[in-house]
Each structure stands twice: as structure tokens, then as C-alpha cells.
Write a protein that holds these residues in place. Structure first.
Motif, mmCIF file in Angstrom:
data_model
loop_
_atom_site.group_PDB
_atom_site.id
_atom_site.type_symbol
_atom_site.label_atom_id
_atom_site.label_comp_id
_atom_site.label_asym_id
_atom_site.label_seq_id
_atom_site.Cartn_x
_atom_site.Cartn_y
_atom_site.Cartn_z
ATOM 1 N N PHE A 1 35.932 14.971 30.715
ATOM 2 C CA PHE A 1 36.478 16.120 29.975
ATOM 3 C C PHE A 1 35.390 17.150 29.642
ATOM 4 N N LEU A 2 34.224 16.684 29.222
ATOM 5 C CA LEU A 2 33.134 17.608 28.934
ATOM 6 C C LEU A 2 32.682 18.351 30.196
ATOM 7 N N GLY A 3 32.584 17.629 31.298
ATOM 8 C CA GLY A 3 32.175 18.250 32.546
ATOM 9 C C GLY A 3 33.164 19.293 33.015
ATOM 10 N N TRP A 4 34.461 19.003 32.889
ATOM 11 C CA TRP A 4 35.485 19.960 33.324
ATOM 12 C C TRP A 4 35.406 21.238 32.480
ATOM 13 N N ALA A 5 35.188 21.081 31.179
ATOM 14 C CA ALA A 5 35.159 22.253 30.302
ATOM 15 C C ALA A 5 33.910 23.099 30.498
ATOM 16 N N THR A 6 32.783 22.467 30.816
ATOM 17 C CA THR A 6 31.512 23.199 30.877
ATOM 18 C C THR A 6 31.061 23.529 32.300
ATOM 19 N N ALA A 7 31.827 23.144 33.313
ATOM 20 C CA ALA A 7 31.424 23.397 34.700
ATOM 21 C C ALA A 7 31.123 24.870 34.978
ATOM 22 N N PRO A 8 31.948 25.839 34.500
ATOM 23 C CA PRO A 8 31.625 27.252 34.780
ATOM 24 C C PRO A 8 30.299 27.703 34.175
ATOM 25 N N PHE A 9 29.813 26.949 33.191
ATOM 26 C CA PHE A 9 28.545 27.321 32.547
ATOM 27 C C PHE A 9 27.353 26.717 33.282
ATOM 28 N N PHE A 10 27.407 25.372 33.579
ATOM 29 C CA PHE A 10 26.193 24.734 34.072
ATOM 30 C C PHE A 10 26.029 24.802 35.586
ATOM 31 N N VAL A 11 27.111 24.868 36.376
ATOM 32 C CA VAL A 11 26.970 24.893 37.831
ATOM 33 C C VAL A 11 26.197 26.128 38.304
ATOM 34 N N PRO A 12 26.526 27.353 37.829
ATOM 35 C CA PRO A 12 25.745 28.511 38.279
ATOM 36 C C PRO A 12 24.273 28.424 37.917
ATOM 37 N N ARG A 13 23.946 27.673 36.885
ATOM 38 C CA ARG A 13 22.543 27.554 36.495
ATOM 39 C C ARG A 13 21.797 26.509 37.317
ATOM 40 N N LEU A 14 22.543 25.638 37.979
ATOM 41 C CA LEU A 14 21.900 24.667 38.865
ATOM 42 C C LEU A 14 21.450 25.313 40.166
ATOM 43 N N VAL A 15 22.248 26.278 40.668
ATOM 44 C CA VAL A 15 21.950 26.926 41.962
ATOM 45 C C VAL A 15 22.138 28.434 41.812
ATOM 46 N N PRO A 16 21.264 29.102 41.088
ATOM 47 C CA PRO A 16 21.476 30.522 40.811
ATOM 48 C C PRO A 16 21.362 31.416 42.038
ATOM 49 N N GLY A 17 20.797 30.906 43.136
ATOM 50 C CA GLY A 17 20.605 31.748 44.310
ATOM 51 C C GLY A 17 21.819 31.875 45.202
ATOM 52 N N LEU A 18 22.895 31.124 44.930
ATOM 53 C CA LEU A 18 24.083 31.207 45.783
ATOM 54 C C LEU A 18 24.896 32.459 45.460
ATOM 55 N N PRO A 19 25.602 33.017 46.464
ATOM 56 C CA PRO A 19 26.465 34.181 46.212
ATOM 57 C C PRO A 19 27.549 33.857 45.190
ATOM 58 N N ALA A 20 28.091 34.903 44.535
ATOM 59 C CA ALA A 20 29.055 34.711 43.447
ATOM 60 C C ALA A 20 30.297 33.966 43.905
ATOM 61 N N HIS A 21 30.842 34.318 45.086
ATOM 62 C CA HIS A 21 32.081 33.661 45.526
ATOM 63 C C HIS A 21 31.834 32.195 45.872
#
Length: 520
Positions: free
Chosen positions: A103-123
Motif C-alpha cells: 500500500f505504501l509503495g502504490w501511494a508513493t510510486a509517482p514520487f520515488f520512481v522518477p527520483r530513481l531514474v531521473p534521466g528517462l524521458p517523461a512519458h
């Protein structure tokens, strides 16, 4: 049958099953490469897959490491029934934790995933978030598998846990055979969840044979559970730190050219076969014995098992390490180069593989030496050294990535692991006064010499076979590579036996006995 022969036999059975599972894993990765190539789509999928694995594979591994010595101690002092009750309590506590993390992972995924791989394109970041949420339930089934494997291994049942990878890979392969385009990558993500569920369930018949049955009870005040809780937190940090090496690599690789994350992933898949299958099988078979020696206070037997395990790992892993370095490109070609995986992707993967492969022995030793601390219920020493390893990895990666790209990331991981193993052995020597680390180093040096000689002969055989079986057809490539790798093994074993290496002499004697029986 001697103790060393017993280890070789048991490890052979486990490693055979793990090799079968890993071969299916290569089929899975080859299909993934053929369907999606080394592109941003596979980058997003691999990042999403890494999140639940990094979060809960660390917990599942920690459960196995901590549970076995504590369980053996409980059974020794309080009986089998007390051990079963402990297993049920640990299972329910693990499932509760997994549900919270999902549940925590589902809620926070939009926050932490982009910070893991900031070099990927937005889409592509949006795709990575979506795939991460899809695969988060994997943590539930990894928790189940972790507890089941801990109970089975503690009772020296090794077959069912070794089947986990086989079952999960079959499910994912079925999905990959069905997909036809990049937009269907979500099918593969759902198959990962289904495969993890099937892998957990396949262990139930063996648990039933042991007399275990589920009880909806959770005794959080159980003093043994509290003991496991105190021990497991440092182990989680330790195993998570190892997972973090891949996360760090992918974070930095996201700023390199397209497909760099995928190239690192495919290189890791190949590189992990020796230490993740053969090395892990040896460590898995030895671990319950280590725990038993520690539980009864047999220091001499414990030290002998530690020393023998390190020597055996060096004997097995060093020729594999040199073989992978020498034949990295043909290996990648045979395993992956088809469909969307083109020669450019092969070259990028082989480049990273060379620098990962130099650390194969240290990757295998790291797992085993950590276990040696866990059996004496010292979980803090591996934790602090693993944290230092991650810091070293980050520093080395930043220093090397600019000039060596993904090769620098791989080399940084190998070097930081080697330094961590050196520190662990130093601490182990201080803890076990009779531990002959010098003999281990001497045996490793001898194995390195015989493996190097085998590799030199193997290169000659490869070029000779190339003249006899030229061409790029898969059968010709496989024959050339198989002949070369087989030569490395044969020369290494014979030289090791000639030089008086105990592991080599034992293996050569067993092979000679089998040949004699085959002729009679």
C-alpha cells in the motif's frame, strides 16, 4: 562418503535445479530482448521490476539468513513443535509487513520512481510508475517464499526452494510468447506477479511433509520473535545494500545513451549465473551445518566449514570468472543476439559484462562470509561493512562512469564488493582466532593459476574450433564456445588435482570413479 563429497553432491543437486531455473531465466531475458530490445520500454520495465525486488527481496533473504540459526537453536533447546509455532508467527508477521509495504509503495510510486531514474524521458517515467504499481504485489509472494524456504532449508530440504525460479520463469515466458508489441509490456508485469505466486505455492507440499500447518496467530510478544526482529534489521540493511548497488548503477546509467540500463541488466543476468547458482548452491547447502555448529558451540567444526566453503567457492568460481571475461562477446551473442537485440546491444552488454565478471569470486564470497557472521548471530558487522560498500560503490561509479560509461559502473561494483569482502574476512579472522585466512588466500592463488592456464588453452581451442566449424549459425557458435569453456574446466580440475588442491583432487577422483563405473 566424506563431508566434502556430501557437500559436492548436495550442492550438485541444488545447483542443477538452479541452473535449470537460470537457463529458463535466460530464455525469459532473451524473449524480453527479442520483443522489446534494449530500449526505453525495457528500461522502464526493469526499473519497475527492481523496486519491489529491492524492497522485499532483501527482507526475504534476511528471513532465510536469520531464521535458520534461530530456528535450529529453538529446536535444539525446546523441540520441533516450538520451532513450528515460531515459523507460523514469523510467516504472519512477514505477510503483515508485506501488505503495509504494498500500500505504501502504490501511494508513493509517482514520487520515488522518477527520483530513481531521473534521466528517462517523461512519458517513460509514467510507464515506469504504472509498471511499478502493477508489480508491487510481488512482495507478498516473495515474503511467503522467503519464510517457506527458510523452514525447508533449516530442515535440509533444498529441492523445493530451488524450484522457485523455475516455476516463476515458466509463467513469465508464457506471457512473453504471447506479447506482440511494446504496448503489451503490462502483460509481462502481471505475469511476474503470477509467477511469484506460483513459486510460493509450489513449496507447500514439502512443508506439509514436514508437518507444518497454517494458523492465523501472531504472537508479537514471543521473545524469540523479538530476537529475530533485533537480528533481522541489520540483515535487511545488509541485503538491501547489495540490492542498492544495482539501483545506483541504473540511476547513473539513466543519464547515458538509450539502452544502457538494459545493457547492465543483461550483463548482470549472465554474470550472476556462476555465483548466483553454483556459488549460492554451495552456500545454501553449507549454511544449516554452519548454524548447527554454532548452536552447539563446536568452534573447530565451524572454522573448518568456513575455510572449506571459501576454498570450494574459489575452486568453482575462478575458472568461471576468467571464462566469462575471455568469451564475453560470444556468450552475449548466443544468449541474447536475436530479434530487436542487435550487434550494438551485444557490444554494449559484453563491455559491461567484462568488468562485472572480474568480481565473480567476490560476489560469491560476499554471500557466504555474511552467512558466517549470521550463524553466530552477529548481524551488525555485515551491516556496517555493506553500508561502506554502497558508499564506495557510489564514489567509484561517479569516478569511472565519465570515462568508461556502463563499464565503469560494472567495475565500480566489482571493486567495492572486493574491498567489502576483504574487510569482512579481516573481521572474521579477529572473531575466529583459529581461522586460517592465509590458507584460503593460498588456495585461491593456486586456483587462479590453474584457471588462467585453462583459459589460455580454452582460447586456443576456441580458435581451432572456429577453423573447423566457421560461420555465425547458432549451432557452430555454441560448439565453439562449449568446447572452449569445457576445456577451461578440464584443464583447471586436472591442474588443481596435480598441484594437490583438495577440492580439485576430490572432484577428479569422483569423475574418475564415475568413468570407471561407466566402462564396467
Amino acid at each position: 562418503m566424506t563431508a566434502r563429497q556430501t557437500v559436492f553432491r548436495a550442492a550438485g543437486i541444488v545447483s542443477g535445479l538452479l541452473v535449470l531455473s537460470r537457463l529458463l531465466g535466460y530464455v525469459r531475458e532473451a524473449l524480453l530482448a527479442a520483443r522489446f530490445g534494449a530500449t526505453h520500454v525495457t528500461d522502464a520495465y526493469l526499473v519497475a521490476q527492481e523496486v519491489p525486488l529491492a524492497l522485499f527481496a532483501a527482507i526475504g533473504t534476511a528471513l532465510v539468513m536469520v531464521f535458520i540459526p534461530v530456528y535450529r537453536e529453538v529446536v535444539q533447546k525446546r523441540g520441533v513443535d516450538a520451532g513450528r509455532r515460531l515459523a507460523v508467527t514469523v510467516l504472519n508477521a512477514t505477510l503483515l509487513l508485506a501488505v503495509v509495504l504494498v500500500f505504501l509503495g502504490w501511494a508513493t510510486a509517482p514520487f520515488f520512481v522518477p527520483r530513481l531514474v531521473p534521466g528517462l524521458p517523461a512519458h517513460i517515467l509514467g510507464l515506469a510508475v504504472s509498471l511499478t504499481r502493477t508489480m508491487l504485489p510481488v512482495m507478498l509472494f516473495l515474503g511467503l517464499s522467503g519464510v517457506f524456504a527458510a523452514v525447508l532449508n533449516a530442515n535440509r530440504f533444498f529441492i523445493a526452494p530451488a524450484l522457485v525460479g523455475f516455476v516463476s520463469n515458466v509463467v513469465v515466458i508464457g506471457a512473453l510468447l504471447a506479447v506482440t508489441g511494446p504496448q503489451q509490456i503490462h502483460w509481462v508485469a502481471w505475469a511476474v506477479v503470477g509467477g511469484a505466486a506460483a513459486a510460493a505455492l509450489v513449496q507447500l507440499p514439502w512443508l506439509k511433509r514436514l508437518g507444518f500447518s497454517y494458523q492465523p496467530s501472531l504472537d508479537l510478544k514471543n521473545p524469540v520473535l523479538m530476537q529475530i526482529g533485533r537480528l533481522i534489521l541489520p540483515v535487511i540493511v545488509t541485503t538491501f545494500a547489495v540490492q542498492m548497488q544495482n539501483v545506483v548503477d541504473r540511476f547513473l546509467a539513466s543519464n547515458l545513451v538509450e539502452g544502457s540500463i538494459s545493457a547492465l541488466n543483461y550483463a548482470v543476468r549472465i554474470n550472476s549465473l556462476p555465483y548466483g547458482v553454483i556459488g549460492a548452491a554451495i552456500s545454501t547447502v553449507l549454511y544449516p551445518g554452519l548454524a548447527e555448529h554454532a548452536a552447539v558451540g563446536d568452534e573447530e567444526a565451524l572454522q573448518a566449514t568456513v575455510s572449506g566453503g571459501l576454498r570450494t567457492l574459489a575452486f568453482v568460481l575462478l575458472p568461471m570468472s576468467l571464462g566469462v571475461v575471455a568469451f564475453r562477446e560470444p556468450i552475449v551473442q548466443i544468449v541474447f543476439q536475436r530479434g530487436a537485440f542487435d550487434p550494438r546491444a551485444t557490444a554494449a552488454t559484453a563491455y559491461a559484462l567484462a568488468y562485472y565478471a572480474v568480481g565473480i569470486l567476490f560476489f560469491g564470497w560476499l554471500d557466504f562470509v555474511n552467512r558466517c557472521f549470521f550463524v553466530v548471530q552477529d548481524t551488525l558487522t555485515p551491516m556496517w561493512i555493506s553500508l561502506l560498500m554502497v558508499l564506495l560503490n557510489i564514489g567509484l561509479n561517479i569516478a569511472l562512469v565519465g570515462s568508461m560509461a556502463q563499464g565503469g559502473l560494472a567495475l565500480g561494483t566489482s571493486l567495492s564488493t572486493a574491498i567489502a569482502v576483504g574487510l569482512l574476512l579481516w573481521q572474521l579472522k579477529r572473531r575466529m582466532k583459529g581461522f586460517a585466512v592465509g590458507r584460503v588466500a593460498q588456495a585461491a592463488a593456486g586456483n587462479l593459476a590453474s584457471a588462467a592456464a585453462g583459459t589460455a588453452v580454452g582460447l586456443g581451442v576456441y580458435h581451432l574450433a572456429g577453423g573447423l566449424f566457421p560461420g555465425e549459425r547458432l549451432a557452430a557458435q555454441a560448439f565453439r564456445l562449449g568446447s572452449a569453456l569445457g576445456t577451461i574446466v578440464v584443464v583447471h580440475v586436472l591442474l588443481a588435482a596435480f598441484l594437490g588442491n583438495r577440492e580439485g583432487a576430490d572432484l577428479a577422483a569422483r569423475l574418475a570413479l564415475r568413468l570407471k563405473r561407466g566402462k564396467s
